[in-house]
Design a protein around this motif. Structure first.
Motif, PDB file in Angstrom:
ATOM      1  N   LEU A 141       0.873  -1.170   0.000  1.00 11.17           N
ATOM      2  CA  LEU A 141       0.000   0.000   0.000  1.00 11.17           C
ATOM      3  C   LEU A 141       0.909   1.219   0.000  1.00 11.17           C
ATOM      4  O   LEU A 141       1.801   1.320   0.848  1.00 11.17           O
ATOM      5  CB  LEU A 141      -0.844   0.036   1.278  1.00 11.17           C
ATOM      6  N   GLU A 142       0.703   2.151  -0.928  1.00 11.48           N
ATOM      7  CA  GLU A 142       1.517   3.362  -0.897  1.00 11.48           C
ATOM      8  C   GLU A 142       0.896   4.375   0.066  1.00 11.48           C
ATOM      9  O   GLU A 142      -0.314   4.617   0.050  1.00 11.48           O
ATOM     10  CB  GLU A 142       1.636   3.974  -2.307  1.00 11.48           C
ATOM     11  N   ALA A 143       1.750   4.945   0.913  1.00 11.64           N
ATOM     12  CA  ALA A 143       1.305   6.013   1.805  1.00 11.64           C
ATOM     13  C   ALA A 143       1.006   7.243   0.952  1.00 11.64           C
ATOM     14  O   ALA A 143       1.821   7.653   0.136  1.00 11.64           O
ATOM     15  CB  ALA A 143       2.390   6.326   2.827  1.00 11.64           C
ATOM     16  N   LEU A 175       6.662   3.856   1.414  1.00  5.90           N
ATOM     17  CA  LEU A 175       6.637   5.262   1.855  1.00  5.90           C
ATOM     18  C   LEU A 175       7.078   6.144   0.709  1.00  5.90           C
ATOM     19  O   LEU A 175       8.134   5.927   0.126  1.00  5.90           O
ATOM     20  CB  LEU A 175       7.604   5.476   3.023  1.00  5.90           C
ATOM     21  N   ASP A 176       6.275   7.140   0.399  1.00 12.45           N
ATOM     22  CA  ASP A 176       6.650   8.127  -0.614  1.00 12.45           C
ATOM     23  C   ASP A 176       6.978   9.400   0.160  1.00 12.45           C
ATOM     24  O   ASP A 176       6.124   9.920   0.893  1.00 12.45           O
ATOM     25  CB  ASP A 176       5.454   8.327  -1.566  1.00 12.45           C
ATOM     26  N   THR A 177       8.192   9.905   0.010  1.00 15.91           N
ATOM     27  CA  THR A 177       8.631  11.030   0.854  1.00 15.91           C
ATOM     28  C   THR A 177       7.780  12.284   0.621  1.00 15.91           C
ATOM     29  O   THR A 177       7.456  12.997   1.568  1.00 15.91           O
ATOM     30  CB  THR A 177      10.118  11.357   0.613  1.00 15.91           C
ATOM     31  N   CYS A 178       7.412  12.536  -0.639  1.00 13.45           N
ATOM     32  CA  CYS A 178       6.544  13.693  -0.918  1.00 13.45           C
ATOM     33  C   CYS A 178       5.178  13.490  -0.277  1.00 13.45           C
ATOM     34  O   CYS A 178       4.631  14.400   0.357  1.00 13.45           O
ATOM     35  CB  CYS A 178       6.404  13.905  -2.430  1.00 13.45           C
ATOM     36  N   HIS A 179       4.640  12.286  -0.415  1.00 12.40           N
ATOM     37  CA  HIS A 179       3.302  12.025   0.135  1.00 12.40           C
ATOM     38  C   HIS A 179       3.276  12.169   1.652  1.00 12.40           C
ATOM     39  O   HIS A 179       2.375  12.814   2.189  1.00 12.40           O
ATOM     40  CB  HIS A 179       2.829  10.623  -0.249  1.00 12.40           C
ATOM     41  N   VAL A 180       4.231  11.533   2.345  1.00  9.47           N
ATOM     42  CA  VAL A 180       4.156  11.582   3.820  1.00  9.47           C
ATOM     43  C   VAL A 180       4.392  13.006   4.327  1.00  9.47           C
ATOM     44  O   VAL A 180       3.761  13.430   5.294  1.00  9.47           O
ATOM     45  CB  VAL A 180       5.087  10.565   4.533  1.00  9.47           C
ATOM     46  N   VAL A 210      10.739   2.681  -0.778  1.00 10.57           N
ATOM     47  CA  VAL A 210      10.662   4.132  -0.567  1.00 10.57           C
ATOM     48  C   VAL A 210      10.641   4.837  -1.929  1.00 10.57           C
ATOM     49  O   VAL A 210      11.485   4.565  -2.792  1.00 10.57           O
ATOM     50  CB  VAL A 210      11.873   4.642   0.258  1.00 10.57           C
ATOM     51  N   HIS A 211       9.668   5.723  -2.121  1.00  9.69           N
ATOM     52  CA  HIS A 211       9.673   6.622  -3.275  1.00  9.69           C
ATOM     53  C   HIS A 211      10.346   7.911  -2.836  1.00  9.69           C
ATOM     54  O   HIS A 211       9.909   8.531  -1.865  1.00  9.69           O
ATOM     55  CB  HIS A 211       8.245   6.933  -3.733  1.00  9.69           C
ATOM     56  N   VAL A 212      11.389   8.295  -3.561  1.00  5.17           N
ATOM     57  CA  VAL A 212      12.186   9.457  -3.180  1.00  5.17           C
ATOM     58  C   VAL A 212      11.796  10.645  -4.047  1.00  5.17           C
ATOM     59  O   VAL A 212      12.177  10.731  -5.215  1.00  5.17           O
ATOM     60  CB  VAL A 212      13.689   9.153  -3.354  1.00  5.17           C
ATOM     61  N   ASN A 213      11.022  11.555  -3.493  1.00  4.02           N
ATOM     62  CA  ASN A 213      10.554  12.736  -4.222  1.00  4.02           C
ATOM     63  C   ASN A 213      10.618  13.944  -3.313  1.00  4.02           C
ATOM     64  O   ASN A 213      10.206  13.862  -2.158  1.00  4.02           O
ATOM     65  CB  ASN A 213       9.088  12.560  -4.643  1.00  4.02           C
ATOM     66  N   ASP A 214      11.088  15.069  -3.841  1.00  3.08           N
ATOM     67  CA  ASP A 214      10.951  16.307  -3.087  1.00  3.08           C
ATOM     68  C   ASP A 214       9.514  16.795  -3.306  1.00  3.08           C
ATOM     69  O   ASP A 214       8.776  16.224  -4.122  1.00  3.08           O
ATOM     70  CB  ASP A 214      11.990  17.351  -3.560  1.00  3.08           C
ATOM     71  N   ARG A 225       2.439  17.193  -5.136  1.00  4.22           N
ATOM     72  CA  ARG A 225       3.136  17.653  -6.344  1.00  4.22           C
ATOM     73  C   ARG A 225       4.616  17.362  -6.129  1.00  4.22           C
ATOM     74  O   ARG A 225       5.267  18.006  -5.305  1.00  4.22           O
ATOM     75  CB  ARG A 225       2.918  19.154  -6.570  1.00  4.22           C
ATOM     76  N   HIS A 226       5.134  16.387  -6.886  1.00  3.36           N
ATOM     77  CA  HIS A 226       6.540  15.999  -6.719  1.00  3.36           C
ATOM     78  C   HIS A 226       7.457  17.095  -7.270  1.00  3.36           C
ATOM     79  O   HIS A 226       7.111  17.769  -8.229  1.00  3.36           O
ATOM     80  CB  HIS A 226       6.832  14.701  -7.469  1.00  3.36           C
ATOM     81  N   GLU A 227       8.654  17.205  -6.671  1.00  2.80           N
ATOM     82  CA  GLU A 227       9.651  18.161  -7.152  1.00  2.80           C
ATOM     83  C   GLU A 227      10.997  17.447  -7.280  1.00  2.80           C
ATOM     84  O   GLU A 227      11.205  16.371  -6.698  1.00  2.80           O
ATOM     85  CB  GLU A 227       9.738  19.351  -6.162  1.00  2.80           C
ATOM     86  N   LEU A 255      13.105   7.002  -7.549  1.00  5.46           N
ATOM     87  CA  LEU A 255      12.754   8.390  -7.875  1.00  5.46           C
ATOM     88  C   LEU A 255      11.490   8.456  -8.734  1.00  5.46           C
ATOM     89  O   LEU A 255      11.346   7.675  -9.682  1.00  5.46           O
ATOM     90  CB  LEU A 255      13.896   9.044  -8.654  1.00  5.46           C
ATOM     91  N   GLU A 256      10.622   9.389  -8.403  1.00  2.31           N
ATOM     92  CA  GLU A 256       9.440   9.707  -9.227  1.00  2.31           C
ATOM     93  C   GLU A 256       9.382  11.219  -9.381  1.00  2.31           C
ATOM     94  O   GLU A 256       8.325  11.840  -9.255  1.00  2.31           O
ATOM     95  CB  GLU A 256       8.149   9.249  -8.542  1.00  2.31           C
ATOM     96  N   THR A 257      10.538  11.803  -9.600  1.00  2.00           N
ATOM     97  CA  THR A 257      10.656  13.259  -9.684  1.00  2.00           C
ATOM     98  C   THR A 257      10.370  13.713 -11.115  1.00  2.00           C
ATOM     99  O   THR A 257      10.479  12.919 -12.053  1.00  2.00           O
ATOM    100  CB  THR A 257      12.077  13.668  -9.266  1.00  2.00           C
TER     101      THR A 257
HETATM  102 FE    FE Z   1       4.921   7.474  -5.138  1.00  4.10          FE
END
Ligand code: FE
Ligand code: FE
Ligand code: ZN
Length: 276
Positions: A141-143, A175-180, A210-214, A225-227, A255-257
């Motif tokens: 499950l994605e956060a 865990l998606d960093t932008c989402h959390v 882990v999804h790494v997104n600013d 909104r990913h950066e 990365l999903e930037t």
């Molecule tokens: Fe994601």
């Protein structure tokens, strides 16, 4: 092993994504199981998968992430959308049985006005009926950021879904960093505190990717909104802590930037540079 990579297009199959990953300096990747806005997915080539299963471990490629298309919604208000999502997700998991070392990540869903409790119940019911826990591939499950009526922005909601699934040993969380961050968890100021909360509510043993997104937005904005890394409100110091944290460092990072391939190559190199 540091598994790091970016979201790639599936168009030419697994071997093509593996080779592209190496060209970008990565050791992992993510792909959509079908067009991100559609349900129909093509058959996959058994020959391609067989070649990939041999090539990936021999060439330093770690866990890949299969991402469900955005359009799937296991807690849609309309029966036909729920059924389409159910059938597509089950078909994805059946196809993934042939692929080694991959996890399946999906957005829990949007309850579209039915309420969070009803959404949680519908998602768990669908996972039970498709026997999501019986597949070889871990189902994650994605956060979420909590945009609109998204379910899964609070760790409690993720835990509630997992608890309602009978055979849940092979289920987890991405865990998606932008989402959390957008969801209100301060991974910049208090990463340890956020991970301690996750451990208490969900369990760190459930964390599988882990999804790494600013983020273009601020803490708790519920925007999603990913950066590009270092150009948003999360910042490079936080990403340095994230890729080195003892609870996270062995997980696949993806990365999903908002980048083209050259931008992804740069960010993969940046993350490698941050790694201690
Ligand atoms: Fe994601
Ligand atoms: Fe996602
Ligand atoms: Zn997102």
């Amino acid at each position: 092993m540091f598994t790091v990579g970016c979201h790639l297009s599936f168009s030419k199959g697994f071997m093509a994504m593996a080779k592209q990953t190496l060209e970008l300096g990565g050791s992992g990747f993510q792909f959509f199981t079908a067009n991100p806005r559609g349900y129909a997915s093509k058959e996959w080539s058994a020959k391609d998968i067989e070649a990939y299963n041999a090539f990936a471990p021999a060439n330093g490629i770690g866990t890949a992430i299969a991402h469900a298309p955005y359009v799937y919604n296991l807690c849609a208000a309309k029966d036909d959308i729920r059924q389409l999502s159910f059938d597509a997700m089950k078909s994805d998991l059946q196809k993934l049985e042939a692929v080694d070392n991959v996890v399946y990540n999906f957005h829990p869903g949007s309850h579209v006005g039915q309420g969070t409790e009803a959404g949680i119940a519908l998602i768990a019911d669908a996972l039970n009926r498709m026997e999501a826990g019986a597949f070889k591939t871990p189902v994650l499950l994605e956060a979420m950021a909590g945009k609109g009526s998204e379910v899964g922005a609070r760790f409690e909601e993720l835990a509630a879904i997992l608890e309602k699934v009978e055979n849940n040993a092979n289920l987890g969380v991405c865990l998606d960093t932008c989402h959390v961050f957008d969801g209100g968890y301060d991974i910049v100021g208090d990463l340890d505190g956020v991970l301690a909360a996750f451990d208490r509510i969900v369990g760190l043993d459930r964390l599988k990717a882990v999804h790494v997104n600013d983020s273009k937005n601020v803490l708790g904005s519920h925007k999603d909104r990913h950066e590009k890394l270092g150009e948003g409100n999360i910042g490079l110091a936080a990403f340095a802590a994230i890729v080195n944290h003892p609870a996270l460092r062995e997980l696949p990072f993806c990365l999903e930037t908002p980048n083209e391939l050259d931008g992804y190559a740069k960010e993969i190199a940046m993350l490698r540079g941050l790694r201690q």
